[in-house]
Design a protein around this motif. Structure first.
Motif, PDB file in Angstrom:
ATOM      1  N   HIS A 160      40.679  30.742  50.518  1.00 62.78           N
ATOM      2  CA  HIS A 160      41.908  30.018  50.840  1.00 62.78           C
ATOM      3  C   HIS A 160      41.596  29.391  52.267  1.00 62.78           C
ATOM      4  CE1 HIS A 160      44.871  31.535  47.851  1.00 62.78           C
ATOM      5  NE2 HIS A 160      43.688  30.963  47.185  1.00 62.78           N
ATOM      6  N   VAL A 161      40.446  29.722  53.154  1.00 59.68           N
ATOM      7  CA  VAL A 161      40.206  29.320  54.435  1.00 59.68           C
ATOM      8  C   VAL A 161      38.935  28.244  54.243  1.00 59.68           C
ATOM      9  CG1 VAL A 161      39.412  29.815  56.744  1.00 59.68           C
ATOM     10  CG2 VAL A 161      41.170  31.340  55.530  1.00 59.68           C
ATOM     11  N   ARG A 169      39.669  34.821  51.035  1.00 54.03           N
ATOM     12  CA  ARG A 169      38.638  33.919  51.711  1.00 54.03           C
ATOM     13  C   ARG A 169      38.446  32.677  51.069  1.00 54.03           C
ATOM     14  NH1 ARG A 169      33.512  37.993  52.529  1.00 54.03           N
ATOM     15  NH2 ARG A 169      34.679  39.949  53.320  1.00 54.03           N
ATOM     16  N   PRO A 193      34.984  27.244  51.125  1.00 59.02           N
ATOM     17  CA  PRO A 193      35.251  28.354  51.779  1.00 59.02           C
ATOM     18  C   PRO A 193      34.422  28.706  52.878  1.00 59.02           C
ATOM     19  CG  PRO A 193      35.486  28.688  49.470  1.00 59.02           C
ATOM     20  CD  PRO A 193      34.520  27.278  49.579  1.00 59.02           C
ATOM     21  N   PRO A 219      40.346  34.327  57.400  1.00 63.63           N
ATOM     22  CA  PRO A 219      39.938  35.019  56.219  1.00 63.63           C
ATOM     23  C   PRO A 219      40.117  36.487  56.142  1.00 63.63           C
ATOM     24  CG  PRO A 219      37.871  33.975  56.980  1.00 63.63           C
ATOM     25  CD  PRO A 219      38.803  33.630  58.135  1.00 63.63           C
TER      26      PRO A 219
END
Length: 141
Positions: free
Chosen positions: A55-56, A53, A62, A8
């Motif tokens: 998206h992880v 961030r 997250p 991220p």
């Protein structure tokens, strides 16, 4: 042999990204017993994916995490010991590069193997025997 590192935003500085990729390259070559092999060294390639961030994720939320993926011919790192050696060294490298912003238990690694004859370098298809010959030809004397 492609390495993909996904993290991220904010986890690794630009310097940390470079340090991590160089360390992952060294970890792969070391685990395979090919440190100094010119053919292999030139063909350890890859990408660093820095995602927003949010998206992880882990457990659907997250998280500050790192994902390390190798794509290798089916003849590489086939023993449990060589895979374990790579996973340990890779986690050390990324954890160090994150400078305290990453917990070791949030580092995941995997290996995807290409089947016989499905490896290409510079538009040439390599069989496992071709790869072995090229690797042997790149050994340092």
């Amino acid at each position: 042999m492609p390495i993909t590192l996904t993290v991220p935003e904010g986890l690794l500085s630009l310097e940390g990204q470079a340090q991590a990729f160089a360390g992952l390259t060294d970890a792969l070559l070391d685990a395979a017993g090919l440190t100094g092999n010119t053919f292999m060294t030139a063909n350890v390639i890859g990408t660093i994916n820095v995602l927003p961030r949010e998206h992880v994720l882990a457990a659907g939320k997250p998280i500050a995490a790192a994902f390390i993926e190798l794509k290798l011919p089916e003849i590489a790192l086939v023993s449990a010991e060589t895979r374990q050696a790579f996973f340990e060294k890779a986690a050390d490298v990324v954890e160090h590069a994150a400078e305290g912003r990453l917990r070791r238990e949030h580092i995941w690694s995997n290996i995807i193997y290409a089947p016989e004859g499905a490896w290409g370098i510079a538009s040439r298809s390599y069989s496992n025997a071709d790869l072995v010959a090229a690797i042997q030809g790149g050994a340092t004397q």
